[in-house]
Design a protein around this motif. Structure first.
Motif, PDB file in Angstrom:
ATOM      1  N   ALA A   1       0.835  -1.200   0.000  1.00  0.00           N
ATOM      2  CA  ALA A   1       0.000   0.000   0.000  1.00  0.00           C
ATOM      3  C   ALA A   1       0.872   1.253   0.000  1.00  0.00           C
ATOM      4  N   ARG A   2       1.904   1.257   0.822  1.00  0.00           N
ATOM      5  CA  ARG A   2       2.808   2.418   0.875  1.00  0.00           C
ATOM      6  C   ARG A   2       3.498   2.630  -0.472  1.00  0.00           C
ATOM      7  N   ALA A   3       3.874   1.544  -1.131  1.00  0.00           N
ATOM      8  CA  ALA A   3       4.577   1.660  -2.413  1.00  0.00           C
ATOM      9  C   ALA A   3       3.711   2.332  -3.467  1.00  0.00           C
ATOM     10  N   THR A   4       2.393   2.058  -3.453  1.00  0.00           N
ATOM     11  CA  THR A   4       1.517   2.658  -4.462  1.00  0.00           C
ATOM     12  C   THR A   4       1.223   4.127  -4.170  1.00  0.00           C
ATOM     13  N   GLU A   5       1.596   4.606  -2.993  1.00  0.00           N
ATOM     14  CA  GLU A   5       1.536   6.041  -2.741  1.00  0.00           C
ATOM     15  C   GLU A   5       2.652   6.759  -3.483  1.00  0.00           C
ATOM     16  N   GLN A   6       3.775   6.075  -3.658  1.00  0.00           N
ATOM     17  CA  GLN A   6       4.938   6.679  -4.311  1.00  0.00           C
ATOM     18  C   GLN A   6       4.973   6.410  -5.813  1.00  0.00           C
ATOM     19  N   VAL A   7       4.455   5.263  -6.230  1.00  0.00           N
ATOM     20  CA  VAL A   7       4.467   4.885  -7.641  1.00  0.00           C
ATOM     21  C   VAL A   7       3.023   4.643  -8.084  1.00  0.00           C
ATOM     22  N   PRO A   8       2.510   5.387  -9.069  1.00  0.00           N
ATOM     23  CA  PRO A   8       1.096   5.275  -9.454  1.00  0.00           C
ATOM     24  C   PRO A   8       0.814   4.065 -10.332  1.00  0.00           C
ATOM     25  N   VAL A   9       0.906   2.879  -9.738  1.00  0.00           N
ATOM     26  CA  VAL A   9       0.579   1.647 -10.450  1.00  0.00           C
ATOM     27  C   VAL A   9      -0.418   0.850  -9.617  1.00  0.00           C
ATOM     28  N   ALA A  10      -1.080  -0.105 -10.258  1.00  0.00           N
ATOM     29  CA  ALA A  10      -1.964  -1.036  -9.558  1.00  0.00           C
ATOM     30  C   ALA A  10      -1.218  -2.355  -9.372  1.00  0.00           C
ATOM     31  N   ILE A  11      -1.224  -2.863  -8.154  1.00  0.00           N
ATOM     32  CA  ILE A  11      -0.559  -4.125  -7.831  1.00  0.00           C
ATOM     33  C   ILE A  11      -1.626  -5.181  -7.594  1.00  0.00           C
ATOM     34  N   ASP A  12      -1.617  -6.237  -8.408  1.00  0.00           N
ATOM     35  CA  ASP A  12      -2.525  -7.375  -8.218  1.00  0.00           C
ATOM     36  C   ASP A  12      -1.790  -8.436  -7.419  1.00  0.00           C
ATOM     37  N   ALA A  13      -2.337  -8.802  -6.255  1.00  0.00           N
ATOM     38  CA  ALA A  13      -1.635  -9.691  -5.337  1.00  0.00           C
ATOM     39  C   ALA A  13      -2.450 -10.943  -5.038  1.00  0.00           C
ATOM     40  N   SER A  14      -1.748 -12.060  -4.900  1.00  0.00           N
ATOM     41  CA  SER A  14      -2.361 -13.270  -4.369  1.00  0.00           C
ATOM     42  C   SER A  14      -2.522 -13.108  -2.862  1.00  0.00           C
ATOM     43  N   ALA A  15      -3.357 -13.959  -2.267  1.00  0.00           N
ATOM     44  CA  ALA A  15      -3.525 -13.901  -0.814  1.00  0.00           C
ATOM     45  C   ALA A  15      -2.172 -14.140  -0.136  1.00  0.00           C
ATOM     46  N   PRO A  16      -1.755 -13.270   0.784  1.00  0.00           N
ATOM     47  CA  PRO A  16      -0.456 -13.432   1.437  1.00  0.00           C
ATOM     48  C   PRO A  16      -0.444 -14.653   2.348  1.00  0.00           C
ATOM     49  N   GLN A  17       0.721 -15.276   2.461  1.00  0.00           N
ATOM     50  CA  GLN A  17       0.866 -16.474   3.286  1.00  0.00           C
ATOM     51  C   GLN A  17       1.633 -16.116   4.563  1.00  0.00           C
ATOM     52  N   LEU A  18       0.960 -16.224   5.688  1.00  0.00           N
ATOM     53  CA  LEU A  18       1.552 -15.876   6.983  1.00  0.00           C
ATOM     54  C   LEU A  18       2.338 -17.063   7.531  1.00  0.00           C
TER      55      LEU A  18
END
Length: 212
Positions: A20-37
């Motif tokens: 989320a922080r990265a998309t504040e600096q770079v105007p792109v959309a990031i498509d992510a798989s469910a994170p694995q904890l």
């Protein structure tokens, strides 16, 4: 037995997640798989974005990101890494949210998944509201044919399937074309480049299935 399963889509802002922080600096959309904890509290991440060399640089500088690996093609960059910062999605999973897809843009995340019954939906909303800003964007009953149908048959992600469906309904594939990629992207609330990237990936999956 609970008969009702609800498909839900949330918009979350205020989660201090590296993506989320990265998309504040770079105007792109990031498509992510469910994170694995992992058991040690670290998180395995797998995600993709339109080509932009600023994003890997920003992520590489983030002290919470480790072991960053980037696969670059002309159409998309695919990332794998470990994050030392668990995001709010893990808390939502703990109270019953079944994650299907996640997209980060403009400093926030849109999460799509399912919950079993309205009581679980209320619990998810209450849990998220304790730590971040959350907005319920869509909710509807899971149809009997939804779990099989188009996306799985043609190897599409939920985001790709949604983009194709919205583009088709809006007339993007008509001849002559009556709307633009910008129009579809606005309806999906993503960038034009993100929509075109989803479209290219969906076409690749469709043609790959058709032609082997």
């Amino acid at each position: 037995m609970i008969d009702e399963c609800l498909v839900t889509e949330f918009r979350i802002d205020g989660d201090d997640c590296p993506l989320a922080r990265a998309t504040e600096q770079v105007p792109v959309a990031i498509d992510a798989s469910a994170p694995q904890l992992r058991a040690d509290g670290n998180v395995l991440l797998h995600f993709s974005s339109p080509p932009d060399d600023r994003l890997p640089a920003v992520l590489d500088d983030d002290e919470n990101i480790r072991y960053l690996h980037v696969t670059r093609t002309d159409e998309a960059y695919t990332y794998r890494c470990l994050s030392k910062h668990p995001c709010v999605v893990h808390e939502l999973v703990d109270v019953g949210f079944l994650v299907e897809s996640m997209q980060y843009n403009n400093g926030g995340a849109t999460m799509r998944g399912a919950v079993v019954g309205n009581d679980v939906l209320r619990g998810v909303m209450e849990k998220a509201g304790q730590t971040v800003g959350i907005r319920l964007q869509r909710v509807y009953p899971l149809r009997a044919d939804e779990e099989s149908a188009i996306g799985r048959a043609w190897n599409l992600t939920p985001a790709q399937e949604e983009s194709l469906h919205v583009a088709y309904e809006m007339g993007y594939f008509e001849l002559p074309r009556s709307i633009t990629a910008d129009d579809v992207a606005d309806e999906l609330e993503i960038s034009k480049s993100a929509f075109l990237e989803r479209l290219r990936r969906a076409q690749q999956s469709l043609f790959g299935t058709l032609f082997g």
